[in-house]
Motif scaffolding. Structure first.
Motif, PDB file in Angstrom:
ATOM      1  N   THR A 153       0.817  -1.217   0.000  1.00 52.32           N
ATOM      2  CA  THR A 153       0.000   0.000   0.000  1.00 52.32           C
ATOM      3  C   THR A 153       0.857   1.276   0.000  1.00 52.32           C
ATOM      4  N   ASP A 154       0.280   2.370  -0.512  1.00 54.73           N
ATOM      5  CA  ASP A 154       0.898   3.710  -0.469  1.00 54.73           C
ATOM      6  C   ASP A 154       2.331   3.726  -1.014  1.00 54.73           C
ATOM      7  N   ARG A 168       3.020   8.270  -2.886  1.00 57.00           N
ATOM      8  CA  ARG A 168       2.197   9.033  -1.945  1.00 57.00           C
ATOM      9  C   ARG A 168       2.643  10.500  -1.935  1.00 57.00           C
ATOM     10  N   SER A 227      -1.559   6.403  -3.831  1.00 56.71           N
ATOM     11  CA  SER A 227      -2.476   6.956  -2.824  1.00 56.71           C
ATOM     12  C   SER A 227      -3.419   7.983  -3.444  1.00 56.71           C
ATOM     13  N   ASP A 240      -4.001  10.926  -1.012  1.00 57.24           N
ATOM     14  CA  ASP A 240      -3.011  12.012  -1.068  1.00 57.24           C
ATOM     15  C   ASP A 240      -3.169  12.833  -2.344  1.00 57.24           C
TER      16      ASP A 240
END
Ligand SMILES: NC(=O)c1ccc[n+]([C@@H]2O[C@H](COP(=O)([O-])OP(=O)(O)OC[C@H]3O[C@@H](n4cnc5c(N)ncnc54)[C@H](O)[C@@H]3O)[C@@H](O)[C@H]2O)c1
Length: 411
Positions: A265-266, A269, A293, A296
């Motif tokens: 994940t992310d 970002r 993301s 973001d």
């Protein structure tokens, strides 16, 4: 949007015509009926190739229920065709999350004996919503991210039924993840953007089975490929395969295109968005839409519009623009045509054989994640070579003896 039945039928016919391994299994299933009287809940990307699997399972005698494993990867024409063939299906391209989850609930409401899952959302639903095994003899799992979730479930001691890890079978990840994701990710990016890869700095996040395929194909098209990794072995492998390796913060400064395939994940970002060049393309081929993301991106952008189908433009306060493809969901299936048919022939042949295995043995298998039995993996490999006209050598008696002995050494 409702799909076109005639177009869907042609797509399914085309897929089946290029899936000789699965079709061979379907013919045997038809004769032997190994799934007679059983209900199969299949949660997969609903494309023409998937219809071929659904029809093979039905030919085996199963009552098959099909639902989407992603809100954006459905081919509505294929849905029309598979519904018309008598397989109840819950899937619509661009469906809402509420619709998506309703599809999962619907296939579970059919009280399945067997589950075919891709990403483990259905298995997770069984564990959170029902919390008991019911009739379920077992499940098969198609992708790396689903396997990661199943491992966590197994480790917690809460796994309710045996699961078969199709992803890690040789005939799956060596071909589907590498060559399938490699080719189809490029297909998705090119279809969405109509831009040139040659001369672009292409950053590939994750040098796993999918990342290797994506990097090789981008390189083949003339891209200047940079890899980001957290695993030292994979980082070294990428370097020795000829690619530059660096942290994402450095890579983001030069990137014209970033493709994430980590299963994590992310990966891209806020800190990376701050340094992107104007016009950078952001694409994801990892299973979930969490690698770039969106939180973001949406938080930092001062303006947003759809630049082209499957291309969202985000403008930052200093005027730079970033382009997110396919809403950050699997770009290869959302914006492209998904894996090549011949690749899904292998993956779905394994799915069909693994489902048959669970039907026969699931009730007595340990409650854990099992590999695909090696004999099935090799059966698919041999069946795939036949239609390609590839023949193998047979080891001589002497070679069999030599390979099994410890005595022979330096001569
Ligand atoms: N698009 C498709 O059709 C398709 C097909 C198969 C698999 N997948 C999905 O693609 C993802 C990757 O699958 P895979 O088989 O390549 O997995 P893999 O485990 O072989 O590779 C993932 C790689 O990502 C690296 N990684 C993890 N976190 C990272 C980070 N923060 N930065 C950089 N690298 C990081 C890991 O070290 C690993 O080398 C999974 O989500 C899988 O489910 C998608």
């Amino acid at each position: 949007m409702p799909g076109d039945l005639a177009r869907g039928r042609l797509k399914v016919e085309w897929a089946r015509g290029h899936m000789p391994v699965l079709e061979g299994i379907r013919r045997r299933f038809e004769a032997e009926q190994p799934l007679k009287g059983l209900t199969v809940a299949a949660v997969l990307h609903v494309e023409a190739k998937t219809c071929a699997l659904a029809l093979a399972l039905r030919a085996a005698g199963a009552d098959v229920r099909l639902a989407a494993s992603n809100p954006l990867t459905t081919d509505d024409d294929a849905v029309a065709a598979v519904r018309d063939a008598g397989v109840p299906t819950w899937a619509e391209k661009g469906e809402s999350l509420a619709q998506y989850h309703a599809g999962l609930r619907a296939v579970l409401d059919a009280d399945p004996d067997l589950i075919v899952d891709d990403g483990a959302d259905l298995v997770a639903l069984v564990h959170t919503r029902v919390g008991q095994r019911g009739k379920i003899r077992g499940s098969t799992e198609e992708t790396t991210t689903g396997v990661t979730r199943l491992r966590a479930l197994e480790k917690s001691g809460k796994l309710l039924f045996p699961a078969i890890d199709v992803n890690d079978a040789a005939m799956k990840h060596l071909f589907d993840n590498r060559y399938g994701t490699g080719q189809s990710t490029i297909d998705g990016i090119l279809t969405a953007t109509n831009l040139l890869i040659a001369g672009k700095v292409c950053v590939v996040a994750g040098y796993g089975w999918c990342g290797k395929g994506v990097a090789a194909r981008l390189h083949g098209l003339g891209g200047d490929v940079v890899v980001t990794e957290i695993d030292p072995v994979r980082a070294l492998e990428a370097r020795l395969d000829g690619f530059r390796v660096m942290p994402m913060l450095d890579a983001a400064r030069e990137a014209d295109l970033i493709v994430t395939v980590t299963g994590n994940t992310d990966i891209v970002r806020a800190e990376h968005f701050r340094v992107l060049k104007d016009g950078c393309l952001l694409a994801n081929s990892g299973h979930f839409d969490v690698e770039v993301s969106k939180r973001d991106l949406e938080g930092m952008a001062v303006a947003h519009r759809t630049a082209r189908p499957n291309v969202e433009e985000y403008r930052f306060s200093d005027g730079r623009r970033a382009y997110l493809l396919a809403e950050g969901r699997l770009v290869n299936i959302s914006a492209g045509q998904g894996h090549p048919v011949e690749i899904m022939d292998l993956s779905f042949a394994l799915q069909a054989l693994s489902t048959e295995h669970l039907a026969k043995h699931g009730r007595t298998m340990d409650l854990k994640l099992h590999p695909v039995p090696e004999a099935l993996d090799r059966e698919v490999a041999r069946a795939a070579l036949g239609p390609m006209g590839i023949r193998l050598d047979e080891p001589t008696k002497e070679q069999v003896k030599y390979a099994a002995a410890w005595e022979g050494g330096t001569t």
